[in-house]
Design a protein around this motif. Structure first.
Motif, PDB file in Angstrom:
ATOM      1  N   ILE A  96      28.619  21.439  23.550  1.00 11.36           N
ATOM      2  CA  ILE A  96      28.519  21.688  22.121  1.00 11.36           C
ATOM      3  C   ILE A  96      28.402  23.190  21.906  1.00 11.36           C
ATOM      4  CG2 ILE A  96      27.110  21.397  20.038  1.00 11.36           C
ATOM      5  CD1 ILE A  96      26.421  18.625  20.947  1.00 11.36           C
ATOM      6  N   GLU A  97      29.326  23.729  21.124  1.00 15.07           N
ATOM      7  CA  GLU A  97      29.336  25.152  20.803  1.00 15.07           C
ATOM      8  C   GLU A  97      28.992  25.304  19.321  1.00 15.07           C
ATOM      9  OE1 GLU A  97      29.658  27.384  23.018  1.00 15.07           O
ATOM     10  OE2 GLU A  97      30.574  26.318  24.709  1.00 15.07           O
ATOM     11  N   PRO A  98      27.831  25.881  18.988  1.00 14.36           N
ATOM     12  CA  PRO A  98      27.413  25.963  17.594  1.00 14.36           C
ATOM     13  C   PRO A  98      28.105  27.103  16.839  1.00 14.36           C
ATOM     14  CG  PRO A  98      25.778  27.002  18.988  1.00 14.36           C
ATOM     15  CD  PRO A  98      26.825  26.436  19.921  1.00 14.36           C
ATOM     16  N   ILE A  99      28.474  26.826  15.598  1.00 16.48           N
ATOM     17  CA  ILE A  99      29.062  27.842  14.724  1.00 16.48           C
ATOM     18  C   ILE A  99      28.395  27.703  13.352  1.00 16.48           C
ATOM     19  CG2 ILE A  99      31.166  28.821  13.749  1.00 16.48           C
ATOM     20  CD1 ILE A  99      32.759  27.359  15.912  1.00 16.48           C
ATOM     21  N   ARG A 108      25.315  15.171  13.417  1.00 11.51           N
ATOM     22  CA  ARG A 108      24.670  15.403  14.725  1.00 11.51           C
ATOM     23  C   ARG A 108      25.042  14.296  15.696  1.00 11.51           C
ATOM     24  NH1 ARG A 108      18.296  16.418  15.300  1.00 11.51           N
ATOM     25  NH2 ARG A 108      18.999  18.558  14.879  1.00 11.51           N
ATOM     26  N   ALA A 109      24.909  13.047  15.259  1.00 17.18           N
ATOM     27  CA  ALA A 109      25.199  11.923  16.151  1.00 17.18           C
ATOM     28  C   ALA A 109      26.645  11.963  16.624  1.00 17.18           C
ATOM     29  CB  ALA A 109      24.910  10.608  15.435  1.00 17.18           C
ATOM     30  N   THR A 110      27.565  12.335  15.743  1.00 18.58           N
ATOM     31  CA  THR A 110      28.984  12.399  16.116  1.00 18.58           C
ATOM     32  C   THR A 110      29.238  13.519  17.104  1.00 18.58           C
ATOM     33  OG1 THR A 110      29.622  11.460  13.983  1.00 18.58           O
ATOM     34  CG2 THR A 110      31.328  12.630  15.213  1.00 18.58           C
ATOM     35  N   ALA A 111      28.650  14.674  16.876  1.00 18.72           N
ATOM     36  CA  ALA A 111      28.805  15.784  17.817  1.00 18.72           C
ATOM     37  C   ALA A 111      28.304  15.383  19.199  1.00 18.72           C
ATOM     38  CB  ALA A 111      28.050  17.008  17.304  1.00 18.72           C
ATOM     39  N   VAL A 112      27.149  14.734  19.245  1.00 15.39           N
ATOM     40  CA  VAL A 112      26.576  14.310  20.527  1.00 15.39           C
ATOM     41  C   VAL A 112      27.451  13.234  21.172  1.00 15.39           C
ATOM     42  CG1 VAL A 112      24.603  13.158  21.611  1.00 15.39           C
ATOM     43  CG2 VAL A 112      24.227  14.945  19.896  1.00 15.39           C
ATOM     44  N   ALA A 113      27.921  12.280  20.386  1.00 14.82           N
ATOM     45  CA  ALA A 113      28.745  11.201  20.923  1.00 14.82           C
ATOM     46  C   ALA A 113      30.037  11.740  21.523  1.00 14.82           C
ATOM     47  CB  ALA A 113      29.056  10.179  19.833  1.00 14.82           C
ATOM     48  N   LEU A 114      30.667  12.675  20.852  1.00 14.92           N
ATOM     49  CA  LEU A 114      31.923  13.236  21.354  1.00 14.92           C
ATOM     50  C   LEU A 114      31.683  14.100  22.592  1.00 14.92           C
ATOM     51  CD1 LEU A 114      33.653  14.125  17.956  1.00 14.92           C
ATOM     52  CD2 LEU A 114      34.127  12.166  19.446  1.00 14.92           C
ATOM     53  N   ARG A 166      36.823  18.558  28.647  1.00 17.04           N
ATOM     54  CA  ARG A 166      36.277  19.817  28.114  1.00 17.04           C
ATOM     55  C   ARG A 166      37.332  20.748  27.542  1.00 17.04           C
ATOM     56  NH1 ARG A 166      30.892  22.517  29.649  1.00 17.04           N
ATOM     57  NH2 ARG A 166      29.531  20.755  30.168  1.00 17.04           N
ATOM     58  N   GLY A 167      38.567  20.608  27.969  1.00 16.87           N
ATOM     59  CA  GLY A 167      39.621  21.460  27.431  1.00 16.87           C
ATOM     60  C   GLY A 167      40.072  21.052  26.041  1.00 16.87           C
ATOM     61  N   THR A 168      39.580  19.935  25.557  1.00 15.14           N
ATOM     62  CA  THR A 168      39.916  19.449  24.222  1.00 15.14           C
ATOM     63  C   THR A 168      38.744  19.692  23.290  1.00 15.14           C
ATOM     64  OG1 THR A 168      41.335  17.701  25.127  1.00 15.14           O
ATOM     65  CG2 THR A 168      40.574  17.435  22.855  1.00 15.14           C
ATOM     66  N   VAL A 169      39.050  20.198  22.103  1.00 13.33           N
ATOM     67  CA  VAL A 169      38.005  20.562  21.147  1.00 13.33           C
ATOM     68  C   VAL A 169      38.030  19.634  19.936  1.00 13.33           C
ATOM     69  CG1 VAL A 169      37.119  22.379  19.623  1.00 13.33           C
ATOM     70  CG2 VAL A 169      38.090  22.978  21.852  1.00 13.33           C
ATOM     71  N   ALA A 170      36.840  19.200  19.536  1.00 13.25           N
ATOM     72  CA  ALA A 170      36.649  18.489  18.276  1.00 13.25           C
ATOM     73  C   ALA A 170      35.769  19.356  17.386  1.00 13.25           C
ATOM     74  CB  ALA A 170      35.995  17.132  18.496  1.00 13.25           C
ATOM     75  N   LEU A 171      36.238  19.666  16.193  1.00 13.48           N
ATOM     76  CA  LEU A 171      35.452  20.408  15.209  1.00 13.48           C
ATOM     77  C   LEU A 171      34.715  19.401  14.337  1.00 13.48           C
ATOM     78  CD1 LEU A 171      34.604  22.946  13.653  1.00 13.48           C
ATOM     79  CD2 LEU A 171      36.801  22.858  12.445  1.00 13.48           C
ATOM     80  N   VAL A 172      33.386  19.516  14.277  1.00 15.50           N
ATOM     81  CA  VAL A 172      32.558  18.568  13.533  1.00 15.50           C
ATOM     82  C   VAL A 172      31.725  19.325  12.510  1.00 15.50           C
ATOM     83  CG1 VAL A 172      30.734  16.828  13.670  1.00 15.50           C
ATOM     84  CG2 VAL A 172      32.440  17.002  15.506  1.00 15.50           C
ATOM     85  N   THR A 173      31.840  18.953  11.243  1.00 18.87           N
ATOM     86  CA  THR A 173      31.030  19.588  10.203  1.00 18.87           C
ATOM     87  C   THR A 173      29.770  18.767   9.936  1.00 18.87           C
ATOM     88  OG1 THR A 173      31.984  18.474   8.255  1.00 18.87           O
ATOM     89  CG2 THR A 173      33.186  20.372   9.135  1.00 18.87           C
ATOM     90  N   ASP A 190      27.400  23.983  10.863  1.00 18.96           N
ATOM     91  CA  ASP A 190      26.411  23.597   9.851  1.00 18.96           C
ATOM     92  C   ASP A 190      25.814  24.891   9.308  1.00 18.96           C
ATOM     93  OD1 ASP A 190      23.881  22.454   8.600  1.00 18.96           O
ATOM     94  OD2 ASP A 190      24.698  20.646   9.495  1.00 18.96           O
ATOM     95  N   LEU A 191      25.221  24.808   8.119  1.00 19.88           N
ATOM     96  CA  LEU A 191      24.457  25.933   7.582  1.00 19.88           C
ATOM     97  C   LEU A 191      23.136  26.113   8.314  1.00 19.88           C
ATOM     98  CD1 LEU A 191      24.716  25.807   3.672  1.00 19.88           C
ATOM     99  CD2 LEU A 191      25.126  27.807   5.124  1.00 19.88           C
ATOM    100  N   ASP A 192      22.636  25.021   8.897  1.00 16.79           N
ATOM    101  CA  ASP A 192      21.304  24.964   9.480  1.00 16.79           C
ATOM    102  C   ASP A 192      21.361  25.313  10.968  1.00 16.79           C
ATOM    103  OD1 ASP A 192      18.753  24.394  10.315  1.00 16.79           O
ATOM    104  OD2 ASP A 192      18.785  22.288   9.692  1.00 16.79           O
ATOM    105  N   GLU A 193      21.033  26.564  11.301  1.00 18.78           N
ATOM    106  CA  GLU A 193      21.091  26.997  12.696  1.00 18.78           C
ATOM    107  C   GLU A 193      20.095  26.229  13.554  1.00 18.78           C
ATOM    108  OE1 GLU A 193      20.993  31.133  15.346  1.00 18.78           O
ATOM    109  OE2 GLU A 193      20.596  31.181  13.178  1.00 18.78           O
TER     110      GLU A 193
END
Length: 284
Positions: free
Chosen positions: A80-83, A41-47, A26-33, A58-61
């Motif tokens: 997962i932290e949404p931005i 989505r699948a990559t964010a969930v997998a990581l 959890r202390g390591t962050v991956a930024l996924v566009t 994403d543009l899509d909240e």
């Protein structure tokens, strides 16, 4: 189309690749566009399932909310932290990296967001060409520019930038000049990052054939119109006609490639490409 071959299967824990890596926590962050749908989505969930904190943008909240819900459904060990934001906005590109760094050490960047437009070169709108390049080539460059110092500032300098390419970063098909030129460009960007890294800061691309995503589904009617054929013929003859594996990839299968590439098992993957194309490019 009956028995729609573009409909993805449900994403389950059994479909995910899990790896043992000391940095996957959890202390390591991956930024996924592009994390609101499809491969992003699948990559964010997998990581997240592999224990990482994912700064998902994403543009899509609402799409990001769905990504969080999916991770929760799978009891992901990470978070997962949404931005929400626009990859064509330079201020956002800098801010999203700063916000990601608030969640931990930024070590990984997955540039996945993608767009498509179908038209022949002489009719291709310049503004669409520019938009595709802004999202799929310029934004990955700017994000890499901001992420690299964070990787370098870690105690061991270990991290990676994974870029979504395509078989269209290797060969061209008609009516996709914006997409094809951006994907050839992303491979060049990736090799440039690798050339300037020290072997612990790596970069790689993922090149797939057609994947069961909205980007693929949405282009089928336009491709049918441009070629004067049916939508089923687009899928069976154009998209899968030259492939040996006569089935589109699942988004999670692509996500697993990013998991592998970011992990210690990908440490010799530097400037190279994970070509997962069902035999389309290398056989005849």
């Amino acid at each position: 189309m009956a028995d729609d071959p573009t409909e993805p299967a449900a994403l389950t824990r059994d479909s995910l690749l899990f790896v043992d890596d000391d940095h996957f926590e959890r202390g390591t962050v991956a930024l996924v566009t592009g994390a609101g749908s499809g491969i992003g989505r699948a990559t964010a969930v997998a990581l997240a399932a592999n224990g990482l904190t994912v700064a998902a943008t994403d543009l899509d909240e609402a799409g990001l909310d769905g990504t969080i819900e999916k991770a929760d459904d799978l009891d992901a060990d990470g978070a997962i932290e949404p931005i929400v934001g626009d990859l064509t906005d330079d201020e956002f590109l800098e801010r999203v990296v700063d916000e990601a760094a608030e969640f931990g050490e930024v070590r990984y960047l997955a540039n996945i967001a993608g767009l498509q437009h179908i038209d022949p070169v002489d009719e291709f709108p310049v503004e669409k060409f520019d938009l595709l390049h802004d999202v799929m080539l310029r934004a990955p460059f700017v994000l890499s520019k901001h992420v690299i110092p964070h990787i370098q500032a870690t105690d061991d300098g270990v991290g990676a930038i994974g870029n979504m390419a395509s078989i269209h970063g290797h060969v061209a098909t008609q009516d996709k000049v914006g997409y094809v030129s951006a994907k050839f460009g992303i491979r060049g960007l990736t090799k440039s990052i690798a050339a300037e890294g020290d072997g612990t800061l790596r970069a790689f691309t993922v090149s797939t054939g057609y994947v069961k995503t909205p980007l693929v589904t949405n282009q089928i009617p336009d491709s049918a119109r441009e070629r004067g054929i049916s939508e089923r013929e687009v899928v069976e003859d154009v998209m899968l006609g030259e492939a040996r594996v006569k089935e589109m990839m699942e988004p999670v299968e692509v996500a697993n490639l990013f998991t592998l590439g970011f992990s210690k098992h990908g440490r010799h993957l530097d400037g190279g490409d994970l070509t997962w194309d069902g035999g389309q490019l290398g056989t005849y």
